[in-house]
Write a protein that holds these residues in place. Structure first.
Motif, PDB file in Angstrom:
ATOM      1  N   MET A 161       0.814  -1.207   0.000  1.00  0.00           N
ATOM      2  CA  MET A 161       0.000   0.000   0.000  1.00  0.00           C
ATOM      3  C   MET A 161       0.852   1.263   0.000  1.00  0.00           C
ATOM      4  N   ALA A 162       1.965   1.238   0.719  1.00  0.00           N
ATOM      5  CA  ALA A 162       2.848   2.406   0.726  1.00  0.00           C
ATOM      6  C   ALA A 162       3.384   2.658  -0.679  1.00  0.00           C
ATOM      7  N   TYR A 163       3.726   1.583  -1.391  1.00  0.00           N
ATOM      8  CA  TYR A 163       4.221   1.728  -2.759  1.00  0.00           C
ATOM      9  C   TYR A 163       3.123   2.254  -3.680  1.00  0.00           C
ATOM     10  N   LEU A 164       1.932   1.673  -3.608  1.00  0.00           N
ATOM     11  CA  LEU A 164       0.843   2.089  -4.490  1.00  0.00           C
ATOM     12  C   LEU A 164       0.434   3.535  -4.229  1.00  0.00           C
ATOM     13  N   ILE A 165       0.392   3.928  -2.967  1.00  0.00           N
ATOM     14  CA  ILE A 165       0.036   5.303  -2.639  1.00  0.00           C
ATOM     15  C   ILE A 165       1.092   6.274  -3.155  1.00  0.00           C
ATOM     16  N   SER A 166       2.373   5.876  -3.077  1.00  0.00           N
ATOM     17  CA  SER A 166       3.442   6.750  -3.600  1.00  0.00           C
ATOM     18  C   SER A 166       3.323   6.903  -5.109  1.00  0.00           C
ATOM     19  N   GLN A 167       2.923   5.820  -5.802  1.00  0.00           N
ATOM     20  CA  GLN A 167       2.737   5.895  -7.250  1.00  0.00           C
ATOM     21  C   GLN A 167       1.558   6.800  -7.595  1.00  0.00           C
ATOM     22  N   ALA A 168       0.485   6.701  -6.814  1.00  0.00           N
ATOM     23  CA  ALA A 168      -0.679   7.566  -7.037  1.00  0.00           C
ATOM     24  C   ALA A 168      -0.311   9.028  -6.806  1.00  0.00           C
ATOM     25  N   SER A 174      -5.690   8.599  -8.484  1.00  0.00           N
ATOM     26  CA  SER A 174      -5.874   7.307  -7.821  1.00  0.00           C
ATOM     27  C   SER A 174      -5.850   6.167  -8.837  1.00  0.00           C
ATOM     28  N   ARG A 175      -5.898   6.503 -10.126  1.00  0.00           N
ATOM     29  CA  ARG A 175      -5.768   5.517 -11.204  1.00  0.00           C
ATOM     30  C   ARG A 175      -4.401   5.690 -11.858  1.00  0.00           C
ATOM     31  N   GLY A 207     -12.227  -4.231  -1.071  1.00  0.00           N
ATOM     32  CA  GLY A 207     -12.649  -3.003  -1.719  1.00  0.00           C
ATOM     33  C   GLY A 207     -11.686  -1.845  -1.538  1.00  0.00           C
ATOM     34  N   ILE A 208     -10.429  -2.156  -1.266  1.00  0.00           N
ATOM     35  CA  ILE A 208      -9.424  -1.109  -1.066  1.00  0.00           C
ATOM     36  C   ILE A 208      -8.763  -0.729  -2.390  1.00  0.00           C
ATOM     37  N   ILE A 209      -8.544  -1.725  -3.247  1.00  0.00           N
ATOM     38  CA  ILE A 209      -7.946  -1.453  -4.557  1.00  0.00           C
ATOM     39  C   ILE A 209      -8.644  -2.279  -5.630  1.00  0.00           C
ATOM     40  N   GLU A 210      -8.497  -1.838  -6.861  1.00  0.00           N
ATOM     41  CA  GLU A 210      -8.841  -2.624  -8.038  1.00  0.00           C
ATOM     42  C   GLU A 210      -7.601  -2.652  -8.918  1.00  0.00           C
ATOM     43  N   PHE A 211      -7.409  -3.734  -9.660  1.00  0.00           N
ATOM     44  CA  PHE A 211      -6.246  -3.788 -10.544  1.00  0.00           C
ATOM     45  C   PHE A 211      -6.457  -4.786 -11.665  1.00  0.00           C
ATOM     46  N   LYS A 213      -3.559  -6.409 -14.379  1.00  0.00           N
ATOM     47  CA  LYS A 213      -2.159  -6.389 -14.808  1.00  0.00           C
ATOM     48  C   LYS A 213      -1.437  -5.235 -14.102  1.00  0.00           C
ATOM     49  N   ASN A 214      -0.918  -4.263 -14.848  1.00  0.00           N
ATOM     50  CA  ASN A 214      -0.149  -3.176 -14.229  1.00  0.00           C
ATOM     51  C   ASN A 214      -0.983  -1.936 -13.923  1.00  0.00           C
ATOM     52  N   SER A 215      -2.281  -1.999 -14.200  1.00  0.00           N
ATOM     53  CA  SER A 215      -3.164  -0.858 -13.942  1.00  0.00           C
ATOM     54  C   SER A 215      -3.814  -1.003 -12.569  1.00  0.00           C
ATOM     55  N   PHE A 216      -3.745   0.060 -11.763  1.00  0.00           N
ATOM     56  CA  PHE A 216      -4.288   0.029 -10.410  1.00  0.00           C
ATOM     57  C   PHE A 216      -5.226   1.214 -10.180  1.00  0.00           C
ATOM     58  N   HIS A 217      -6.175   0.996  -9.289  1.00  0.00           N
ATOM     59  CA  HIS A 217      -7.071   2.058  -8.843  1.00  0.00           C
ATOM     60  C   HIS A 217      -7.217   1.918  -7.341  1.00  0.00           C
ATOM     61  N   ILE A 218      -6.789   2.935  -6.597  1.00  0.00           N
ATOM     62  CA  ILE A 218      -6.942   2.908  -5.148  1.00  0.00           C
ATOM     63  C   ILE A 218      -8.308   3.484  -4.800  1.00  0.00           C
ATOM     64  N   LEU A 219      -9.114   2.656  -4.142  1.00  0.00           N
ATOM     65  CA  LEU A 219     -10.476   3.062  -3.769  1.00  0.00           C
ATOM     66  C   LEU A 219     -10.531   3.602  -2.348  1.00  0.00           C
ATOM     67  N   GLU A 220      -9.600   3.166  -1.509  1.00  0.00           N
ATOM     68  CA  GLU A 220      -9.610   3.519  -0.083  1.00  0.00           C
ATOM     69  C   GLU A 220      -8.188   3.816   0.372  1.00  0.00           C
ATOM     70  N   PHE A 221      -7.934   5.035   0.840  1.00  0.00           N
ATOM     71  CA  PHE A 221      -6.583   5.448   1.213  1.00  0.00           C
ATOM     72  C   PHE A 221      -6.292   5.259   2.697  1.00  0.00           C
ATOM     73  N   THR A 222      -7.125   4.519   3.419  1.00  0.00           N
ATOM     74  CA  THR A 222      -6.887   4.346   4.852  1.00  0.00           C
ATOM     75  C   THR A 222      -6.285   2.987   5.183  1.00  0.00           C
TER      76      THR A 222
END
Length: 225
Positions: A161-168, A174-175, A207-211, A213-222
Motif C-alpha cells: 500500500m505504501a508503494y501504491l500510494i506513492s505511485q498515485a 488514484s488511477r 474493496g481497497i484497490i482494483e487492478f 495487470k499493471n493498472s491500479f485504482h486505489i479506492l480507499e486510502f486508509t
C-alpha cells in the motif's frame, strides 16, 4: 541527432542550457552513444564504472544481488533519466549493481571527471552542469530515503500500500500504471511473490484497490491506518 536532442533538452543535467549549447557540450564532455539489445547487460556488478549514463531510448533496470543470490530491484528507468551519478561522484569505480536493458535501448555515457573539471576551452556551462549534478544527487538521496521508508514497513500489506500510494501521489491520480510486473514488484519491495499475490487479492476483496495487470485504482486510502 535531432530525436536524441529532444530527449537531452529535457534531461535535468542540462537544465538551463540551450539546445545549441548542449551539442557543443557533448563534444567537450567526450560523450559516447551506445546501443543495447533487449535483455542485454549494460553493466555487471564488479565491473569498472566511472561514468554516468543518460537513457536516450528504451527501458533499463538496476538490480542488486546479495551473497545468497537474492535479487532486489533498485530502480527502473526510461528515456530522459540518469543513472550512475552517485557512484561516479563518490569515486566508486567498481559497480555494486548490475544494469540491464529491458528493451532495445540507447545510452549516452558521460565522464564525471569531464563534468566537474574545467575544460581547456574554459566553457562557461560547467557551473550549470555542476549545479544540476548537485541537484541530481540531492534528488537521488530523497529517492533512496523514500525507498528505505517503504522497506521499513513491517508487513507485506503495508509495503504494497505504501508503494501504491506513492505511485498515485507521483501521478496525481488514484488511477495509474506501475512500471513493474509482479515478479519485479516483489523484488523491488523485498517480499515473497506468493505472499504479495495473496495480499493483493485480499486488498481487492476488501474493496481497497482494483487492478488489472499493471493498472491500479486505489479506492480507499486508509489501508495503512
Amino acid at each position: 541527432m535531432e530525436p536524441e536532442m529532444k530527449i537531452l533538452e529535457k534531461v535535468s543535467l542540462f537544465h538551463g542550457i540551450s539546445a545549441t549549447d548542449i551539442e557543443s557540450i557533448l563534444g567537450c564532455l567526450d560523450a559516447k552513444m551506445r546501443e543495447y539489445g533487449k535483455n542485454q547487460s549494460i553493466i555487471i556488478a564488479g565491473e569498472k564504472f566511472t561514468s554516468l549514463g543518460i537513457v536516450i531510448r528504451g527501458n533499463i533496470q538496476i538490480t542488486r544481488e546479495d551473497i545468497l543470490g537474492n535479487r532486489t530491484i533498485v530502480a527502473s528507468l526510461e528515456a530522459g533519466e540518469i543513472f550512475g551519478e552517485t557512484f561516479a561522484c563518490a569515486g566508486i569505480e567498481i559497480s555494486p549493481v548490475s544494469i540491464y536493458s529491458l528493451s532495445p535501448s540507447k545510452i549516452l555515457w558521460v565522464s564525471i571527471k569531464k563534468i566537474v573539471s574545467t575544460c581547456s576551452l574554459a566553457c562557461d556551462f560547467h557551473s550549470y552542469l555542476i549545479q544540476n549534478l548537485l541537484q541530481l544527487l540531492a534528488s537521488k538521496n530523497m529517492y533512496l530515503n523514500n525507498k528505505m521508508n517503504l522497506l521499513s514497513r513491517r508487513s507485506t500489506r503495508e509495503k504494497i500500500m505504501a508503494y501504491l500510494i506513492s505511485q498515485a501521489d507521483n501521478r496525481g491520480s488514484s488511477r495509474f500504471e506501475i512500471p513493474l510486473n509482479r515478479n519485479e514488484l516483489a523484488d523491488f519491495l523485498c517480499i515473497d511473490r506468493s505472499a504479495m499475490s495473496r495480499e493483493l487479492g485480499k486488498l481487492r476483496e476488501e474493496g481497497i484497490i482494483e487492478f488489472h495487470k499493471n493498472s491500479f485504482h486505489i479506492l480507499e486510502f486508509t489501508a495503512l491506518d
